[in-house]
Design an enzyme around this catalytic site. Structure first.
Site, mmCIF file in Angstrom:
data_model
loop_
_atom_site.group_PDB
_atom_site.id
_atom_site.type_symbol
_atom_site.label_atom_id
_atom_site.label_comp_id
_atom_site.label_asym_id
_atom_site.label_seq_id
_atom_site.Cartn_x
_atom_site.Cartn_y
_atom_site.Cartn_z
ATOM 1 N N HIS A 72 0.849 -1.204 0.000
ATOM 2 C CA HIS A 72 0.000 0.000 0.000
ATOM 3 C C HIS A 72 0.880 1.247 0.000
ATOM 4 O O HIS A 72 1.680 1.440 0.911
ATOM 5 C CB HIS A 72 -0.919 0.005 1.215
ATOM 6 C CG HIS A 72 -2.115 -0.887 1.049
ATOM 7 N ND1 HIS A 72 -3.335 -0.613 1.585
ATOM 8 C CD2 HIS A 72 -2.254 -2.040 0.362
ATOM 9 C CE1 HIS A 72 -4.196 -1.575 1.246
ATOM 10 N NE2 HIS A 72 -3.553 -2.442 0.511
ATOM 11 N N TYR A 201 -9.631 5.698 6.675
ATOM 12 C CA TYR A 201 -9.889 6.019 8.089
ATOM 13 C C TYR A 201 -10.921 7.154 8.102
ATOM 14 O O TYR A 201 -10.690 8.196 7.495
ATOM 15 C CB TYR A 201 -8.614 6.518 8.777
ATOM 16 C CG TYR A 201 -7.571 5.448 9.034
ATOM 17 C CD1 TYR A 201 -6.646 5.083 8.061
ATOM 18 C CD2 TYR A 201 -7.482 4.818 10.278
ATOM 19 C CE1 TYR A 201 -5.674 4.120 8.317
ATOM 20 C CE2 TYR A 201 -6.505 3.855 10.540
ATOM 21 C CZ TYR A 201 -5.619 3.508 9.557
ATOM 22 O OH TYR A 201 -4.651 2.554 9.811
ATOM 23 N N PRO A 293 -5.540 0.583 18.272
ATOM 24 C CA PRO A 293 -5.168 0.097 16.934
ATOM 25 C C PRO A 293 -5.189 1.161 15.831
ATOM 26 O O PRO A 293 -4.797 0.866 14.696
ATOM 27 C CB PRO A 293 -6.202 -1.000 16.647
ATOM 28 C CG PRO A 293 -7.334 -0.740 17.582
ATOM 29 C CD PRO A 293 -6.784 -0.040 18.770
ATOM 30 N N LYS A 297 0.003 0.124 14.981
ATOM 31 C CA LYS A 297 1.373 0.043 15.511
ATOM 32 C C LYS A 297 1.651 -1.145 16.433
ATOM 33 O O LYS A 297 2.811 -1.472 16.691
ATOM 34 C CB LYS A 297 1.698 1.341 16.278
ATOM 35 C CG LYS A 297 1.854 2.553 15.384
ATOM 36 C CD LYS A 297 3.146 2.492 14.597
ATOM 37 C CE LYS A 297 3.182 3.420 13.422
ATOM 38 N NZ LYS A 297 3.165 2.770 12.116
ATOM 39 N N TYR A 385 3.428 6.736 10.141
ATOM 40 C CA TYR A 385 2.599 5.607 9.706
ATOM 41 C C TYR A 385 3.453 4.514 9.065
ATOM 42 O O TYR A 385 3.210 3.322 9.297
ATOM 43 C CB TYR A 385 1.512 6.095 8.731
ATOM 44 C CG TYR A 385 0.415 5.080 8.542
ATOM 45 C CD1 TYR A 385 -0.693 5.045 9.396
ATOM 46 C CD2 TYR A 385 0.478 4.125 7.520
ATOM 47 C CE1 TYR A 385 -1.696 4.090 9.254
ATOM 48 C CE2 TYR A 385 -0.513 3.162 7.367
ATOM 49 C CZ TYR A 385 -1.599 3.160 8.231
ATOM 50 O OH TYR A 385 -2.590 2.208 8.084
HETATM 51 P P1 RFL Z 1 -0.209 -11.686 21.615
HETATM 52 O O1 RFL Z 1 -0.560 -11.732 20.176
HETATM 53 O O2 RFL Z 1 -1.273 -11.317 22.586
HETATM 54 O O3 RFL Z 1 0.391 -13.116 22.006
HETATM 55 C C1 RFL Z 1 0.646 -13.475 23.337
HETATM 56 C C2 RFL Z 1 0.563 -14.991 23.464
HETATM 57 O O4 RFL Z 1 0.848 -15.368 24.812
HETATM 58 C C3 RFL Z 1 -0.082 -16.358 25.215
HETATM 59 N N1 RFL Z 1 -0.199 -16.327 26.682
HETATM 60 C C4 RFL Z 1 0.374 -17.247 27.491
HETATM 61 N N2 RFL Z 1 1.136 -18.301 27.232
HETATM 62 C C5 RFL Z 1 1.558 -19.042 28.299
HETATM 63 N N3 RFL Z 1 1.246 -18.749 29.591
HETATM 64 C C6 RFL Z 1 0.475 -17.687 29.890
HETATM 65 N N4 RFL Z 1 0.173 -17.400 31.162
HETATM 66 C C7 RFL Z 1 0.018 -16.870 28.814
HETATM 67 N N5 RFL Z 1 -0.743 -15.765 28.740
HETATM 68 C C8 RFL Z 1 -0.858 -15.446 27.454
HETATM 69 C C9 RFL Z 1 -1.359 -15.970 24.515
HETATM 70 O O5 RFL Z 1 -2.267 -17.059 24.405
HETATM 71 C C10 RFL Z 1 -0.837 -15.506 23.160
HETATM 72 O O6 RFL Z 1 -0.769 -16.563 22.216
HETATM 73 O O7 RFL Z 1 1.009 -10.701 21.892
HETATM 74 P P2 RFL Z 1 2.303 -10.357 20.962
HETATM 75 O O8 RFL Z 1 2.929 -11.619 20.437
HETATM 76 O O9 RFL Z 1 3.130 -9.404 21.734
HETATM 77 O O10 RFL Z 1 1.683 -9.631 19.664
HETATM 78 C C11 RFL Z 1 1.102 -8.347 19.763
HETATM 79 C C12 RFL Z 1 0.005 -8.186 18.707
HETATM 80 O O11 RFL Z 1 -0.885 -9.302 18.815
HETATM 81 C C13 RFL Z 1 -0.777 -6.875 18.870
HETATM 82 O O12 RFL Z 1 0.086 -5.826 19.205
HETATM 83 C C14 RFL Z 1 -1.533 -6.464 17.581
HETATM 84 O O13 RFL Z 1 -2.515 -7.402 17.238
HETATM 85 C C15 RFL Z 1 -2.194 -5.089 17.733
HETATM 86 N N6 RFL Z 1 -2.994 -4.693 16.559
HETATM 87 C C16 RFL Z 1 -2.404 -4.155 15.435
HETATM 88 N N7 RFL Z 1 -1.057 -4.020 15.365
HETATM 89 C C17 RFL Z 1 -0.453 -3.555 14.228
HETATM 90 O O14 RFL Z 1 0.780 -3.420 14.197
HETATM 91 N N8 RFL Z 1 -1.177 -3.230 13.086
HETATM 92 C C18 RFL Z 1 -2.531 -3.342 13.056
HETATM 93 O O15 RFL Z 1 -3.123 -3.107 12.008
HETATM 94 C C19 RFL Z 1 -3.205 -3.788 14.269
HETATM 95 N N9 RFL Z 1 -4.527 -3.922 14.295
HETATM 96 C C20 RFL Z 1 -4.397 -4.838 16.579
HETATM 97 C C21 RFL Z 1 -5.137 -4.443 15.421
HETATM 98 C C22 RFL Z 1 -5.052 -5.365 17.691
HETATM 99 C C23 RFL Z 1 -6.426 -5.494 17.666
HETATM 100 N N10 RFL Z 1 -7.026 -6.051 18.833
HETATM 101 C C24 RFL Z 1 -7.993 -7.079 18.807
HETATM 102 C C25 RFL Z 1 -6.505 -5.740 20.146
HETATM 103 C C26 RFL Z 1 -6.508 -4.556 15.391
HETATM 104 C C27 RFL Z 1 -7.168 -5.063 16.514
HETATM 105 C C28 RFL Z 1 -8.679 -5.123 16.456
HETATM 106 C C1 PHB Z 2 -6.677 -4.122 10.131
HETATM 107 O O1 PHB Z 2 -6.635 -4.362 8.902
HETATM 108 O O2 PHB Z 2 -7.088 -4.950 10.949
HETATM 109 C C2 PHB Z 2 -6.228 -2.800 10.618
HETATM 110 C C3 PHB Z 2 -5.700 -1.891 9.717
HETATM 111 C C4 PHB Z 2 -5.299 -0.634 10.160
HETATM 112 C C5 PHB Z 2 -5.415 -0.305 11.493
HETATM 113 C C6 PHB Z 2 -5.925 -1.236 12.411
HETATM 114 C C7 PHB Z 2 -6.343 -2.487 11.968
HETATM 115 O O3 PHB Z 2 -5.047 0.922 11.913
#
Ligand code: RFL
Ligand code: PHB
Length: 390
Positions: A72, A201, A293, A297, A385
């Site tokens: 993108h 957005y 989100p 980041k 970004y």
């Molecule tokens: P995770 O993915 O939460 O993984 C942690 C793992 O640890 C396990 N765990 C345990 N294991 C053993 N013993 C325990 N006591 C434990 N407790 C937990 C869990 O089961 C899990 O498997 O953390 P990690 O690896 O640091 O990754 C971080 C990312 O998942 C998170 O920052 C992103 O998803 C945030 N996020 C976004 N980030 C971006 O860079 N770009 C995006 O577009 C973006 N969009 C988003 C997002 C997060 C969202 N939500 C749902 C919060 C969009 C959404 C909607």
């Molecule tokens: C996504 O595709 O899930 C997404 C994209 C951009 C964002 C957050 C989530 O800022």
């Protein structure tokens, strides 16, 4: 059982760290509370900075990402009934982002880990960290009813916001900074063509909306909802009506609707724990910090933490020097806080804040008008970004 680095959590942080260490000859074991299917069913991030793509290449897991990821070069801000394109590539001196789901990143990492014959213990219950402040930490857990123990040199807490690693550290040794936002994001996945080839957005009087995607036949959409809303409050019809009414004219006309195949609500939070190192326990990713989100980041910050931590551990095992490990927390936090600032700012200009009233809305309008009319302001947005360097 013994290993050099015990990694708690098989999310993207833990698996990427494990892969980078293994490629440098540093053995590690990953302990995960859930099943692989459960980990893969969490639909989360979608936008990868170039720095993360480079790191995945370095970890040897970039092939499918380069085949299937969508490059993108810009995105749109929609407000006041019109769309305004932010030309990321031109404004950032040639940088772009890649749309590739976190689920796919995790799957690629899981497959690479299995192919390399590295140990991952799924469904590890009651994980407990012991003697993490000493040079011979241990980890205990229960698997299939049997108590197990692992001795290691270091523990990497990659277990997300609700994990055990940060919770193990006494509250006197850690300082938390937090802001909880008074709303959430309702997200859906639907097998429909995305409304546009780039992300949109949206700031609308009814609230924020975001049009994203996973591939040309899979759309990911979000609308701002109340923080106490439940998924059952939102039928597909209610969701599509809300999204359509928040989009500007031509985008609303192009929107193709269909049944949702996933629907979930995410609360919005800014959170940082300082420091990110306690003796021989290191925190990385969501275990140490959360961003709302809006700036995409969270996952990218997990990647930069893992870059700093993996290099520091590799330097330690190669040279015996602890200098990079000693710098880890400070180095990671410097980048974390810049992403926290950016995510907070993106959130504050795009959402409806119940408490700020008409004044808040006028300030947002002024900020958005200024932003799309100012090369300097758009450049700062684009620079953040696409991702600050690390
Ligand atoms: P995770 O993915 O939460 O993984 C942690 C793992 O640890 C396990 N765990 C345990 N294991 C053993 N013993 C325990 N006591 C434990 N407790 C937990 C869990 O089961 C899990 O498997 O953390 P990690 O690896 O640091 O990754 C971080 C990312 O998942 C998170 O920052 C992103 O998803 C945030 N996020 C976004 N980030 C971006 O860079 N770009 C995006 O577009 C973006 N969009 C988003 C997002 C997060 C969202 N939500 C749902 C919060 C969009 C959404 C909607
Ligand atoms: C996504 O595709 O899930 C997404 C994209 C951009 C964002 C957050 C989530 O800022």
């Amino acid at each position: 059982m013994r290993t050099k680095v015990a990694i708690i959590g098989a999310g993207p942080s833990g698996l990427l760290l494990g892969q980078l260490l293994a490629r440098a000859g540093i053995d590690n074991i990953v302990l995960e509370r859930r099943t692989p299917d459960y980990v893969l069913s969490r639909i989360r991030a979608g936008v990868l900075e170039q720095g993360m793509v480079d790191l995945l290449d370095e970890a040897g897991v970039g092939a499918r990402l380069h085949r299937e990821g969508l490059v993108h070069e810009g995105f749109a801000l929609s407000f006041g009934g019109a769309g305004h394109r932010i030309d990321l590539k031109r404004l950032s001196g040639g940088k772009v982002v890649t749309v590739y789901g976190q689920t796919e990143v995790t799957k690629d990492l899981m497959e690479a880990r299995a192919a390399a014959g590295l140990t991952t213990i799924y469904e590890a219950e009651s994980v407990t960290l012991i003697d993490w402040e000493t040079s011979s930490p241990r980890v205990r857990w229960v698997k299939d009813g049997l108590a197990q123990e692992l001795t290691c040199d270091f523990i990497a807490g990659c277990d997300g916001f609700h994990g055990v690693s940060r919770a193990t550290v006494p509250s006197t040794a850690i300082r938390n900074f937090e802001r909880v936002y008074p709303f959430g994001w309702l997200g859906i996945l639907s097998e429909t063509p995305p409304v546009d080839h780039e992300l949109i957005y949206v700031n609308h009087p009814d609230g924020f909306a975001l049009c994203s995607m996973r591939n040309p036949m899979l759309s990911r959409y979000y609308v701002q909802c109340r923080f106490d809303d439940k998924v059952d409050d939102w039928s597909d019809e209610r969701f599509w009506d809300a999204l359509k009414s928040r989009l500007h004219g031509e985008a609303a006309e192009r929107l193709v609707t269909g049944p949702s195949i996933e629907k979930s609500i995410a609360p919005l939070r800014s959170f940082v724990a300082e420091p990110m190192r306690f003796g021989n326990l290191f925190l990385a990713g969501d275990a140490a910090h959360i961003v709302p989100p809006t700036g995409a980041k969270g996952l990218n910050l997990a990647a930069s933490d893992v870059r700093y931590l993996s290099s520091a551990l590799i330097e330690h095992y190669d040279t015996g020097s602890a200098a990079a490990l000693d710098r880890y927390s400070e180095q990671a936090l410097a980048r974390v806080w810049k992403a926290e600032r950016f995510s907070w700012w993106m959130t504050s200009i795009l959402h409806r804040f119940p408490e700020t009233g008409g004044f808040g809305q006028r300030i947002q309008q002024a900020e958005l008008d200024y932003l799309v009319g100012s090369e300097a302001a758009m450049t700062a947005l684009a620079e953040n970004y696409v991702g600050l360097p690390y």
